[in-house]
Design an enzyme around this catalytic site. Structure first.
Site, PDB file in Angstrom:
ATOM      1  N   GLU A   1       0.857  -1.185   0.000  1.00  0.00           N
ATOM      2  CA  GLU A   1       0.000   0.000   0.000  1.00  0.00           C
ATOM      3  C   GLU A   1       0.900   1.245   0.000  1.00  0.00           C
ATOM      4  O   GLU A   1       1.868   1.301   0.755  1.00  0.00           O
ATOM      5  CB  GLU A   1      -0.904   0.013   1.251  1.00  0.00           C
TER       6      GLU A   1
ATOM      7  N   GLY B   1       3.622   2.632  10.258  1.00  0.00           N
ATOM      8  CA  GLY B   1       4.116   1.837  11.371  1.00  0.00           C
ATOM      9  C   GLY B   1       3.666   0.399  11.307  1.00  0.00           C
ATOM     10  O   GLY B   1       4.333  -0.504  11.816  1.00  0.00           O
ATOM     11  N   ALA B   2       2.512   0.168  10.658  1.00  0.00           N
ATOM     12  CA  ALA B   2       1.977  -1.186  10.533  1.00  0.00           C
ATOM     13  C   ALA B   2       1.066  -1.216   9.327  1.00  0.00           C
ATOM     14  O   ALA B   2       0.569  -0.183   8.873  1.00  0.00           O
ATOM     15  CB  ALA B   2       1.214  -1.584  11.798  1.00  0.00           C
ATOM     16  N   MET B   3       0.842  -2.429   8.798  1.00  0.00           N
ATOM     17  CA  MET B   3       0.040  -2.582   7.589  1.00  0.00           C
ATOM     18  C   MET B   3      -0.861  -3.790   7.724  1.00  0.00           C
ATOM     19  O   MET B   3      -0.425  -4.882   8.080  1.00  0.00           O
ATOM     20  CB  MET B   3       0.961  -2.738   6.368  1.00  0.00           C
ATOM     21  N   GLU B   4      -2.157  -3.607   7.386  1.00  0.00           N
ATOM     22  CA  GLU B   4      -3.220  -4.550   7.703  1.00  0.00           C
ATOM     23  C   GLU B   4      -3.355  -5.723   6.753  1.00  0.00           C
ATOM     24  O   GLU B   4      -4.457  -6.280   6.608  1.00  0.00           O
ATOM     25  CB  GLU B   4      -4.556  -3.806   7.747  1.00  0.00           C
ATOM     26  N   ASN B   5      -2.291  -6.160   6.095  1.00  0.00           N
ATOM     27  CA  ASN B   5      -2.397  -7.294   5.175  1.00  0.00           C
ATOM     28  C   ASN B   5      -3.303  -8.375   5.766  1.00  0.00           C
ATOM     29  O   ASN B   5      -3.142  -8.781   6.912  1.00  0.00           O
ATOM     30  CB  ASN B   5      -1.006  -7.895   4.924  1.00  0.00           C
TER      31      ASN B   5
ATOM     32  N   GLU C   1      -5.181  -2.191  13.446  1.00  0.00           N
ATOM     33  CA  GLU C   1      -4.919  -3.102  12.318  1.00  0.00           C
ATOM     34  C   GLU C   1      -5.867  -4.296  12.312  1.00  0.00           C
ATOM     35  O   GLU C   1      -6.285  -4.755  11.237  1.00  0.00           O
ATOM     36  CB  GLU C   1      -3.463  -3.579  12.353  1.00  0.00           C
TER      37      GLU C   1
ATOM     38  N   HIS D   1      -9.103  -3.409  10.780  1.00  0.00           N
ATOM     39  CA  HIS D   1      -9.022  -3.372   9.313  1.00  0.00           C
ATOM     40  C   HIS D   1      -9.397  -4.709   8.668  1.00  0.00           C
ATOM     41  O   HIS D   1      -9.760  -4.740   7.491  1.00  0.00           O
ATOM     42  CB  HIS D   1      -7.597  -3.034   8.875  1.00  0.00           C
TER      43      HIS D   1
ATOM     44  N   GLU E   1      -9.269   4.021   7.072  1.00  0.00           N
ATOM     45  CA  GLU E   1      -8.395   4.509   8.135  1.00  0.00           C
ATOM     46  C   GLU E   1      -9.134   5.245   9.246  1.00  0.00           C
ATOM     47  O   GLU E   1      -8.807   5.094  10.426  1.00  0.00           O
ATOM     48  CB  GLU E   1      -7.304   5.399   7.533  1.00  0.00           C
TER      49      GLU E   1
END
Length: 871
Positions: free
Chosen positions: A153, A288-292, A325, A328, A347
């Site tokens: 992303e 800082g983080a990603m919701e894969n 996250e 999400h 978001e």
């Protein structure tokens, strides 16, 4: 996605996209061909940092065509064919547009086909596409190890595989990875089988994913360990580099509690068989983080809790990021926005949901109260040039990166809070459940959410929501008059516009839900809209609070009499209203809409027993005014006054933790000591230095909070000897979390020469690449102009340390604390030389903030000087 934080306060980000006038033309792929399923087989080379892959994509051709256009960036297509036995496809690249066009010799008929591609690419060393993170490991023969992760992303899946890289194009994915046998591989779905290969390699097959957008695809590999438990049939795990499992307990407990809570709240069970939270060393300036889906990626400081290093604030922060996250997985993954215009649907909602969940599990942390400083910051930003509506037109992926800002995250969360505050929790949740149920595995626009909620309440949800999300800016509710008769107060109210820059938005009228209350009485709800006075009657007589409970997105302006009554009874207000009044008064005063004396009078009436969250907010406000007064004649007198206010608060908490105190009191203690240190309180400065010597002699005696406080404060006031000692501690630390913290502290000193030494280190190989930009950000706290000059002068090497998504916004972020109008010219020249016109939004906002701070120094601080002279 959780944003990277550039300031020490939670979730404040001070740069964002500009307003867009009128409709935009989206840069999207042709719709003649669409994907249905990807089978991706790839081999990364961890040493050479290269990638070789092949992909079979089941596609549907809607009408006869000779051309197939899809996204690709930094990839070379080695062969391309469509179906078995057909001639190869010609390949043509558009590097600027990040697309590749495949052309057939004969027209391809409408219907189902299979596209086969072989390609090669690169493994990055910043968080874009497939990237490598290096870290120290004494068990390795070289003392170093390398792990692989992906970050797709906004639009970086195209750096990993040729694809249709748009959020509205959802498909299923199968991954097969060939890599060293010693590594653990992680993806969205569980491993189905592993084949042993010659040469110490393995071939890892993952189960097919659910239907999802490309930006949610994930792969990670490294010398990992996994701790896990089964929660309501889902295998919940924390994946860390080997040796860090003890630091994963807190995160596992949080995730295991959140999953059932969200299952119940959304009314739809989490649909995947497993949910991994994956920790990676290093840092990013963008996120800082990603919701894969099923494999959330976190940089370590956003996930791991080390009992030696992690403070009470860290624990709250980590819980909030995990909650964001995991939310999400429903809002963003199960139901996804159609295009980046509606990014806030992902978001803003996840941010609000993190507070909702935090308040459920940890009410002692007072999450809704903690939202108010964030709302204060975003309203200040929303009143300046460079703002934009919550729902804002986005042309392309480059522009979309700028939409990951506090308007999407914090204003989005504040709007949702305002709606729920108005219609009630039950009706709001019923609407959210309806929305999820009606759009499973699909794509939506914002009105889909409003329409679902509107079916559960008689309130005019679309009108209220449209005004707050389709137009930028901040409304003000004005008290025009207040009269008490027969035990009730009759108010005359209207609504105007709070603007720091008059032309920041054309919006002037909002349909605004407002709650008003006489102190100690039940609030009365009303809708206030426009400048025409509206009568509102509320029970009781006495001081009146506008925006009672502080659930609305608005400023509140009182009559002189109303302000005097609130100031006199300030200590009797609820904590929410104390904080709301404090924020509104400071903002209106610094903007020239109210006397600065009103704010300063309030600060004299803050009781020593005020809630710690309110006290922390006041502490930061007083420190911000001190930064603005730097170099002015009034600073000495102002510092003496500010120290007096803060010493009163500090006397109530003391230097050391006390049995039974709240976690927020521990946070306040740290804030107060830091502020008094920065304000030059001689006793605090001396005690910090003495405690640093004690820490060096016996670090185990210090709690994590005390350790963090001492190190930060001696770093700010460091001399050469202290700075050198901190640097040596960073070199010797075996903890990646600690190394990152200590290297950032090298940029913290107020001393100019030491700040320059820290910046020089950024160009060396001593500091890991991904955290070198953090040192520049740290330096910008007290030396913004120096940091901007350094970044511009060394943009060549610096740009290679930043991921594609953050490069355009990094330099303007460094100007956050600058009140030097000369900074504006530097930013404008730099932006014109490096970025296209539609990617300069962050510079508009940065310039607006510089102008605002400069104006406050010149026009408002003289009032402070006059007030100090008489008090």
């Amino acid at each position: 996605m959780s944003r990277a934080r550039f300031l020490p306060t939670i979730a404040i980000l001070l740069f964002a996209a500009s307003a867009h006038a009128g409709p935009t033309k989206r840069v999207v792929l042709p719709d003649v061909v669409s994907p249905e399923h990807y089978r991706i087989d790839f081999t990364p080379d961890l040493e050479k940092l290269t990638l070789h892959g092949s992909v079979e994509i089941d596609v549907v051709v809607r009408r006869d065509t000779r051309s197939i256009v899809l996204n690709a960036a930094d990839l070379v297509i080695e062969s391309a064919s469509l179906d078995q036995g057909t001639p190869p496809l010609a390949v043509a690249y558009d590097e600027k547009g990040e697309t590749v066009t495949l052309t057939a010799e004969q027209p391809v008929s409408a219907g189902a086909h299979t596209l086969k591609l072989r390609y090669r690419g690169r493994v990055y060393q910043s968080a874009s596409g497939l990237f490598a993170l290096d870290y120290q490991d004494p068990r390795s023969a070289t003392g170093q190890r390398r792990a692989l992760f992906t970050q797709f992303e906004v639009a970086d899946a195209r750096r990993f595989v040729p694809c249709w890289d748009e959020p509205g194009i959802k498909t299923t994915f199968e991954l097969v990875a060939t890599l060293p046998a010693a590594l653990m591989a992680v993806s969205n779905m569980p491993v189905t089988r592993t084949e042993a290969l010659p040469g110490g390699l393995q071939r890892v097959h993952f189960a097919p994913s659910p239907k999802m957008s490309t930006y949610l695809l994930f792969f990670g590999a490294g010398d990992f360990e996994r701790v896990h438990r089964i929660v309501e049939g889902v295998d919940v795990g924390i994946v860390v580099k080997r040796g860090d499992t003890a630091n994963a307990t807190y995160a596992l407990d949080a995730a295991a509690a959140l999953l059932p809570y969200y299952n119940e709240y959304f009314g739809t069970p989490y649909p995947l068989p497993k949910l991994d939270l994956v920790a990676g060393p290093g840092s990013s300036q963008f996120f800082g983080a990603m919701e894969n889906w099923g494999a959330i990626f976190y940089f370590e400081r956003y996930l791991l809790v080390d009992s030696r290093l992690s403070t009470q604030l860290d624990r709250q922060y980590v819980f909030g990021v995990i909650a964001h996250e995991v939310a999400h997985q429903w809002f963003g993954n199960l139901v996804t926005m159609q295009w980046w215009d509606d990014l806030w649907l992902n978001e803003g909602f996840a941010s609000w949901m993190a507070y909702k969940a935090g308040d459920h599990f940890h009410p002692e942390w007072k999450w809704w109260l903690q939202l108010l400083p964030e709302k204060q910051a975003v309203m200040q930003r929303d009143a300046r040039d460079g703002t934009h509506p919550v729902v804002t037109p986005i042309e392309d992926a480059t522009q979309a990166a700028s939409a990951f800002d506090d308007i999407s995250y914090v204003k989005g969360a504040a709007v949702i809070r305002a709606l729920e505050f108005h219609i009630g929790e039950a009706a709001f949740r019923a609407g959210v459940r309806r929305y999820i149920r009606e759009h499973l595995y699909g794509n939506t626009v914002t009105d889909d959410l409003w329409n679902a909620i509107a079916k559960e309440t008689a309130a005019p949800v679309p009108k209220i929501a449209h005004d707050l999300t389709r137009q930028a800016g901040v409304p003000v509710v004005n008290m025009l008059a207040a009269n008490c008769e027969n035990g009730q107060t009759s108010l005359s109210l209207n609504q105007t516009h709070y603007a720091i820059d008059a032309g920041s938005t054309s919006a002037r009228v909002w349909a605004l839900p407002v709650k008003v209350a006489v102190l100690g009485q039940v609030p009365t709800s009303s809708i206030v809209s426009g400048t025409t006075p509206e009568k509102v009657v509320t029970p009781g007589c006495g001081p009146v609070v506008l925006n009672a409970g502080q659930g609305g997105y608005m400023r509140a302006r009182y009559t002189r009499e109303g302000m005097a009554a609130i100031t006199e009874r300030y200590g009797d207000l609820t904590a929410d209203d104390q904080l709301g009044v404090l924020h509104d008064t400071l903002s209106l005063a610094t903007n020239g809409d109210q006397p600065m004396a009103d704010y300063l009078d309030l600060t004299r009436n803050v009781p020593a027993t005020v809630d710690p969250v309110v006290a922390s907010a006041l502490t930061r406000q007083l420190l911000e005014l001190d930064r603005l007064s730097r170099g002015l004649d009034l600073q000495a007198a102002y510092r003496a006054y500010a120290r007096g206010v803060l010493r009163t608060l500090f006397a109530a908490v003391g230097w050391d933790a006390r049995a039974g105190e709240s976690d927020n009191t521990a946070v306040l203690r740290t804030d107060l000591i830091s502020a008094l240190n920065d304000l030059g309180d001689p006793q605090v400065v001396a005690e910090n230095r003495a405690r640093f010597d004690e820490f060096l002699a016996s670090p185990a005696r210090f709690s994590a909070d005390a350790r963090r406080s001492v190190l930060r404060n001696v770093a700010v006031r460091a001399d050469r000897a202290v700075w050198d000692r901190l640097r040596e501690m960073a070199k010797q630390s075996s903890s990646e979390l600690e190394r990152q913290e200590l290297y950032k502290l090298l940029g913290a000193p107020q001393d100019d020469l030491l700040a320059r030494r820290a910046l020089a280190l950024v160009l060396s190989d001593e500091i890991p690449k991904t955290i070198r930009p953090d040192v520049i950000v740290s330096t910008a706290e007290y030396h913004p102009e120096m940091a901007v000059d350094f970044a511009i002068r060394h943009w060549g090497p610096l740009s290679k340390m930043l991921e594609v998504s953050s490069a355009q916004r990094f330099v303007p972020s460094l100007a956050t604390n600058s009140a030097d109008l000369g900074t504006i010219g530097k930013l404008d020249a730099y932006a014109a030389a490096h970025f296209p016109a539609n990617a300069r939004q962050d510079y508009v906002l940065a310039n607006a903030r510089v102008r605002y701070l400069a104006k406050v120094r010149v026009e408002r601080l003289p009032e402070v000087a006059r007030w100090l002279a008489t008090h």
